[in-house]
Design a protein around this motif. Structure first.
Motif: not given
Length: 249
Positions: A25-39
């Protein structure tokens, strides 16, 4: 209840607890945030599973599970082959429609909902969509609808192009509404309640469908919202009644 000197009232103590997430879940949340933030930008390839496992200090299966979850959510797509990998998906209304349609398809297959229920909701959305299309359409939009009808006229009922032309017709009207969320929902609903998949097609049914499509286009071309609503209501009701008969068989 009295509190002795030196004791702390539990109600006044700061709340420091938070849910402890599993590694996946931690990996999923971190990658999702990277996508949604534009990183991570649209179309960009994510690092390989081995590299992600190293960065997050987790196992490759953990990374693989996180990537699968993100793929299900429509945020990334996996491309097989030597030049493949995990890529950031285009996050727009088209992707939204595909995710919704996939979920509904599963529910229909499991028997949790019926195609008739999906068709009814589709009608609730397509009627106002046709009215909006009549208001917002351009001459190019009308020309597109007429070209689809010309192609439908040239088809026989067993032509493999029939389902795709029907999808194009209805999704084009939804797009003309100017509301991308509405267009996404109609795309998903139409794909899952596609009448051709349920009906026993006949020349008479095919001809009547094209005639109904023509009435819809005439109303949209004339910017007549009321006529567009009436024409598409007649069309979708006609198809839904035929679907009921076919599914009961």
């Amino acid at each position: 209840m009295s509190i002795e000197i030196g004791e702390q009232d539990p109600g006044s103590a700061p709340f420091l607890g938070r849910t402890v997430l599993r590694p996946r879940q931690q990996v999923e949340d971190a990658l999702r945030e990277a996508v949604l933030s534009g990183q991570l930008r649209v179309g960009e390839r994510l690092p390989a599973e081995t590299e992600l496992a190293r960065q997050f200090s987790v196992s490759r299966p953990t990374v693989r599970e996180a990537l699968s979850a993100l793929e299900t959510q429509g945020l990334i797509r996996k491309v097989p082959g030597a030049g493949g990998g995990s890529f950031v998906q285009t996050v727009d209304h088209h992707a939204l429609g595909e995710v919704i349609q996939d979920s509904m398809h599963t529910l229909v297959r499991l028997g949790s909902i019926s195609a008739i229920e999906v068709a009814m909701v589709r009608q609730y959305l397509e009627v106002p969509s046709a009215a909006l299309a009549a208001t917002n359409r351009t001459e190019a939009d009308v020309a597109e609808l007429r070209s689809i009808i010309d192609a439908q006229k040239a088809c026989t009922v067993d032509d493999p192009r029939v389902p795709e032309l029907d999808v194009r017709f209805h999704t084009a009207i939804a797009r003309m509404s100017g509301n991308r969320v509405l267009a996404s929902l109609i795309f998903a609903l139409h794909r899952e309640s596609e009448p051709v998949s349920y009906l026993e097609m006949s020349p008479d049914l095919g001809r009547e469908t094209v005639l109904q499509h023509q009435r819809i286009v005439k109303a949209i071309a004339g910017s007549d919202c009321a006529a567009a609503e009436e024409a598409i209501t007649e069309h979708l009701t006609y198809l839904r009644e035929h679907m009921k008969v076919a599914t009961q068989r």
